[in-house]
Structure formats: structure tokens, C-alpha cells
Design an enzyme around this catalytic site. Structure first.
Site, PDB file in Angstrom:
ATOM      1  N   PHE A  16     -11.248   3.775   1.449  1.00 32.12           N
ATOM      2  CA  PHE A  16     -10.823   2.419   1.076  1.00 32.12           C
ATOM      3  C   PHE A  16     -10.668   1.516   2.298  1.00 32.12           C
ATOM      4  O   PHE A  16     -11.358   0.494   2.435  1.00 32.12           O
ATOM      5  CB  PHE A  16      -9.517   2.537   0.275  1.00 32.12           C
ATOM      6  CG  PHE A  16      -8.715   1.281   0.155  1.00 32.12           C
ATOM      7  CD1 PHE A  16      -9.320   0.063  -0.130  1.00 32.12           C
ATOM      8  CD2 PHE A  16      -7.335   1.315   0.313  1.00 32.12           C
ATOM      9  CE1 PHE A  16      -8.567  -1.100  -0.245  1.00 32.12           C
ATOM     10  CE2 PHE A  16      -6.576   0.164   0.194  1.00 32.12           C
ATOM     11  CZ  PHE A  16      -7.190  -1.043  -0.079  1.00 32.12           C
ATOM     12  N   ALA A  76      -9.557   8.880   9.044  1.00 37.84           N
ATOM     13  CA  ALA A  76      -9.794  10.029   8.167  1.00 37.84           C
ATOM     14  C   ALA A  76      -8.526  10.859   8.046  1.00 37.84           C
ATOM     15  O   ALA A  76      -7.836  11.125   9.038  1.00 37.84           O
ATOM     16  CB  ALA A  76     -10.935  10.886   8.720  1.00 37.84           C
ATOM     17  N   TYR A 142       2.943  15.718   3.924  1.00 39.70           N
ATOM     18  CA  TYR A 142       2.025  14.702   4.443  1.00 39.70           C
ATOM     19  C   TYR A 142       2.657  13.975   5.633  1.00 39.70           C
ATOM     20  O   TYR A 142       2.041  13.807   6.690  1.00 39.70           O
ATOM     21  CB  TYR A 142       1.667  13.707   3.343  1.00 39.70           C
ATOM     22  CG  TYR A 142       0.985  12.464   3.837  1.00 39.70           C
ATOM     23  CD1 TYR A 142      -0.274  12.523   4.421  1.00 39.70           C
ATOM     24  CD2 TYR A 142       1.599  11.211   3.735  1.00 39.70           C
ATOM     25  CE1 TYR A 142      -0.914  11.373   4.889  1.00 39.70           C
ATOM     26  CE2 TYR A 142       0.973  10.069   4.193  1.00 39.70           C
ATOM     27  CZ  TYR A 142      -0.270  10.152   4.771  1.00 39.70           C
ATOM     28  OH  TYR A 142      -0.897   9.012   5.229  1.00 39.70           O
TER      29      TYR A 142
END
Length: 557
Positions: A16, A76, A142
Site C-alpha cells: 500500500f 517491507a 509485531y
């Protein structure tokens, strides 16, 4: 063409934020190299001007791509919190090992600067609102992986002098936001469901508050980091400085879509912060300011999803397009006055302009033109293609590489099937039919043909083609033969064709590539056109083309 443009490398270029950034850089004249393994990214989102390499950031194969690069945007990542919670090992491997691999590649190549993505998830445990960059309190797996990447960035600055800027994105939204995730972002999920007249899902009470920032505003800061040395070694929050509840976002989208459809509730998602709100004073101190309001950004997102995500598929899908215009125009010089053959005029418009208009009318919008002979004249005539409804890029060949060699030279830019059109023949036929026959046949290449006995043509010296009863090519005879079927100079090629063209050599479709592929047993399909083909190889064929158009045997649009 931009003289000596800066070279920028983007990891995660098919994602995106990465694809939107690539678009912005390409428009501003940068040379862009992209890395993406397409595990999360979408191939179609990558601008054709980008030199795309389908590699994993954890691979040593990325190292050569950093040579000569001025700056890297490292975007990424494995970034869906639910997916990261479910697979800690892969989360660490991609977000930590992959990030260190990018830093190492940049260090070894002497890259000027690395601008890399951290995350507002680093503030999950903080109770300070709005949250400044100093309040780091990661909770989810994360966020912890991003914290580790942050520590490695600091180590590379300390020990190797690597110039870096860290960006902590809050909730970035806009066109191309990844609606394919296991748990899609709220903006895309709500818009898609409501446009489909279905109730979207709200997880938990809907009272979680998020700071949303439009992707164009983020890209403004991306470019600022590239040019402003004050950002070296710094970290910046990228948000709007205002937050909204999930329920408020739903209500705003429903109002914009003028629908009273409700929503369904599900259990709250684990590992998410209750509230995010960015302190953006550090970014503002550099002169940056969010420009796009929530309503403006949502309206743009709605229009993109309506037209690009939910709209019916076009009759001719997005294709790579190459128009061959590099020839020396030797045989036509007695009537061309030395001008490039694609700039010969037929009824007041050049052949190249007419062919590009045809491509635009068929629904194609991005075209490469290869150049060699008097390239500046062709560029001056066509420009960026916007006047014709196209986005045109140019590929300069210092030495002519042949028709197939020109296609091979642009290998990093092709994403899928490519349409090749000869720029010195005036052609018209239905590309939808060509595409449909190509897909139905399963061919690796389809060659557009005209029948000399019934299609208007100028008897060009194209290759003669023999077909079997199913339309498969049996033989390709360059320069003559007894078949009435003649190569019209338009091909649909699958990516597999590139593997049969030697790099850096002169290689021709008709003389070299197609015969060798037939010998190797590959399926080449012939497609009989429903229009005309006016080749302009010689003064005689040009005169014939003028006669056919003036007599209205061939009616030009």
C-alpha cells in the site's frame, strides 16, 4: 527523460504505502528500483516504470541491487498484528532479520541514506496522549519486532555511520490500502462492505480511537526526508494529530455513502492499543503539515474502491505495452526527409500518435516507447502522453537491440502479459478479441495476422505465417513465403518469452525468437485481425497507405 536522476530503492514496493510512494517518485523523475516477494504486495499496484525484483528481503540476492543507490525506503514487513501474534518466528525473521539484511546491503553498497518504517505500535503500552517519540512501550509481538529493528538501526548508525531516518506511521489510509489482510483495515473493510450493501464488522465496542493519516500526506514527508539533512538520525511520528473512534469512522463512511445499513459486532481483537494519537510537533518543526482532511481522504478512498476494486473487470486487462520506435528509417528516407519513420504523417497526424490513440481507446493507459534514431524528436512529439490519455515512458537504446532485444531490455518493468506494437505500422483492430483468443488458447505468445487477400494493407514485407486448424502457428517465414497470412507487428507475450531472449544481444521476433520457440515446441497462436495494417517500410508502401486512406478504403478515426 530526466538527466542523471537519483536512484531510489523501495522494499515492499508492491504494498500500500510502497506503491503509492513509487508512483510519487516516478512522477517526480526519480529512477526507482523495487524489491518485493509479493507475499503481501499486489503486482498490479507497482508502476511499470519501477525496476521490480521479486526477491525476499532476507535473501543475499538483494545485495547487488543496492549498488549505485542514493537512498533506500525500507517498508517491507510482516505487519498484520493478528498474523504476527500467530507466528512469532516468521515475524522475527521478516521484521528483524530482514531489516538487518537491508541495513547490511545498504552499508556495503555505501547507500547515502536509509529511511525505514518503524510503527506507532511501539506506543501500545503508553498512557501519554498525544504520544511523543520518546514514549516507547511495545506490547504485541509485531511491536516488539519493530523495537528490535529500531535497536539495530541505532547500532548501524553508531558503528558504521549509516544515515537513517525512522518513521512511525499511525493509521495510514487511502487508495490501495490492503483490504486482503486476515483482518482488513477499518477504512477499506467498511467501504467495501457498505458498497456491497453488506454490514461490516466492528471488533469490540467500536470505542477504540485511532489517529488516521492520508497516504499523500505521508509521502510529502517521505520526500522531505530525502532532501532535508535535519532528518538524519531522527525519528518522526506520522499521524494527523487528531483521533477518531472506530464507530465515528463507520458513521462518517455511511454518511458519505448515504446508507443507513448497520454493522455487526465481534469479539475484540487481542494485542491492540485502546487509543492512538500522534504528537507530530517534531515533523511540524520541519515545515510539514497534514493537508488532507478525513472527509477528503475517505471520499478519495471510496472512489478508488468503487472504480478499481469493485468495478467490473475491463474488457482488455491492464497490460504492459511496448511500442517499437527505434529503427533508423533508412529505406523511407527519400520521403521522410530524415525524420523517424513513426513520425510520418497520414492525414495530418503521425503514425505513432495514431497508434497511441488507438491503445488509449482500447482501455490501455501506460506505454513504453523504445528509442534510438533521433529520439529527441519522438519525445518532443509525444511528451509524457497525457495529451493522448496515456502515461508514456521511454527506453533509450544506444545500440539497436532488435525488436525482441528491446522487449528484453525492459525485463525488470514487465509484470505480466505484454502487448508489443510496431511503431512504424498503422494498425487498427479489436484488442479485446486478441486478448480473449490468447487466454483461451493458453499460448505463450499470440501473433496478430492479416490476410493479404481480404484485409486492407500495404503489402509490407512482414513474416508469413502458417497455421493449423486450431490457429496454432506451424511455421514462421520471415521475408516471404506462400501463405497469405502476414505478421501485423502486434504480439501478446507471456513473461516466459523473456527467458528465450539472450540479454545484451540483437534479437528479432520474426527472424530469431519465434522460429526458435517453434523448434523448441512452444505454443504460438495466430490471431486474424478484424481491421487493417498499413506498413510504412518503403516510399512505395507509404504512397499506398496514403492512397488507401484518401480513397477511404481505409477510414481513419
Amino acid at each position: 527523460m530526466v538527466a542523471n536522476p537519483k536512484t531510489i530503492l523501495i522494499t515492499g514496493v508492491a504494498g500500500f504505502i510502497g506503491s503509492n510512494l513509487a508512483d510519487r517518485l516516478v512522477r517526480q523523475g526519480f529512477r526507482v528500483i523495487g524489491i518485493d516477494n509479493l507475499a503481501y504486495g499486489v503486482l498490479e499496484q507497482v508502476p511499470p516504470e519501477v525496476e521490480l525484483h521479486r526477491l525476499d528481503i532476507r535473501s543475499a540476492a538483494i545485495y547487488p541491487l543496492f549498488t549505485g543507490v542514493d537512498a533506500v525506503y525500507h517498508l517491507a514487513a510482516k505487519n498484520c498484528i493478528a498474523d504476527c501474534q500467530a507466528d512469532p518466528l516468521e515475524t522475527c525473521d521478516i521484521n528483524v532479520t530482514g531489516t538487518v539484511n537491508v541495513f547490511e546491503a545498504a552499508r556495503l553498497a555505501g547507500v547515502g541514506k536509509v529511511i525505514y518504517a518503524e510503527s506507532s505500535a511501539l506506543y501500545e503500552g503508553s498512557q501519554i496522549m498525544p504520544t511523543p517519540e520518546s514514549e516507547v512501550s511495545p506490547q504485541s509481538l509485531y511491536a516488539v519486532s519493530k523495537f528490535a529493528g529500531m535497536a539495530f538501526a541505532e547500532a548501524y548508525r553508531r558503528f558504521f555511520g549509516l544515515r537513517t531516518t525512522a518513521l512511525r506511521y499511525f493509521c495510514v489510509y487511502g487508495p490501495r490500502q490492503d483490504y486482503r489482510r486476515t483482518i482488513p483495515p477499518v477504512m477499506s473493510a467498511f467501504i467495501i462492505k457498505l458498497l456491497q450493501a453488506q454490514p461490516p464488522t466492528i471488533y469490540g465496542s467500536g470505542e477504540k480511537r485511532r489517529d488516521f493519516i492520508y497516504v499523500d500526506d505521508v509521502n510529502d514527508f517521505h520526500l522531505l526526508c530525502l532532501e532535508d539533512s535535519r532528518t538524519d538520525g531522527q525519528v518522526y511520528n506520522l499521524g494527523s494529530g487528531v483521533n477518531y473512534s472506530v464507530r465515528e469512522i463507520f458513521d462518517t463512511i455511511a454518511q458519505l455513502l448515504d446508507t443507513d445499513r448497520g454493522f455487526v459486532q465481534a469479539l475484540d481483537l487481542p494485542g491492540e492499543a485502546q487509543t492512538t494519537l500522534a504528537d507530530i510537533s517534531a515533523a511540524r518543526a520541519l515545515g510539514w503539515e497534514p493537508r488532507v482532511s478525513l472527509t477528503q481522504g475517505l471520499q478519495a478512498s471510496i472512489e478508488f474502491i468503487r472504480s478499481q476494486v469493485l468495478a467490473p473487470s475491463p474488457s482488455v486487462p491492464p497490460l504492459g505495452v511496448l511500442v517499437l520506435a527505434a529503427g533508423k528509417s533508412t529505406r523511407i528516407q527519400p520521403v521522410s526527409g530524415g525524420r523517424p519513420k513513426p513520425l510520418l504523417e497520414v492525414q495530418g497526424r503521425t503514425v505513432l500518435e495514431r497508434n497511441l490513440t488507438w491503445l488509449a481507446e482500447q482501455g490501455l493507459d501506460r506505454v513504453w516507447i523504445n528509442l534510438h534514431y533521433r529520439p529527441e524528436e519522438i519525445q518532443a512529439a509525444i511528451g509524457d502522453g497525457s495529451a493522448l490519455g496515456l502515461r508514456v515512458s521511454y527506453s533509450l537504446e544506444p545500440e539497436i537491440r532488435g525488436t525482441a532485444g528491446a522487449y528484453k531490455q525492459l525485463e525488470p518493468h514487465w509484470r505480466g502479459p505484454t502487448l508489443v506494437v510496431y511503431g512504424d505500422s498503422l494498425v487498427r483492430f479489436n484488442l479485446k478479441q486478441l486478448w480473449q483468443e490468447h487466454r483461451q488458447s493458453g499460448a505463450v505468445a499470440t501473433i496478430a495476422l492479416f490476410d493479404q487477400t481480404r484485409h486492407p494493407n500495404t503489402a509490407i514485407a512482414g513474416g508469413r505465417v502458417h497455421l493449423d486448424g486450431q490457429g496454432k502457428v506451424k511455421a514462421f517465414q520471415e521475408g516471404g513465403g506462400d501463405s497469405p497470412l502476414v505478421n501485423a507487428g502486434v504480439y501478446l507475450l507471456e513473461l516466459a518469452v523473456l527467458g528465450h531472449i539472450p540479454p545484451g544481444q540483437f534479437w528479432d521476433f520474426g527472424r530469431d525468437l519465434f522460429p526458435s520457440m517453434l523448434t523448441a515446441g512452444y505454443h504460438l497462436q495466430g490471431h486474424l485481425i478484424d481491421g487493417y495494417c498499413l506498413g510504412l517500410d518503403t516510399p512505395d508502401s507509404y504512397a499506398c497507405a496514403l492512397e488507401l486512406t484518401q480513397s477511404e478504403i481505409v477510414k481513419l478515426s
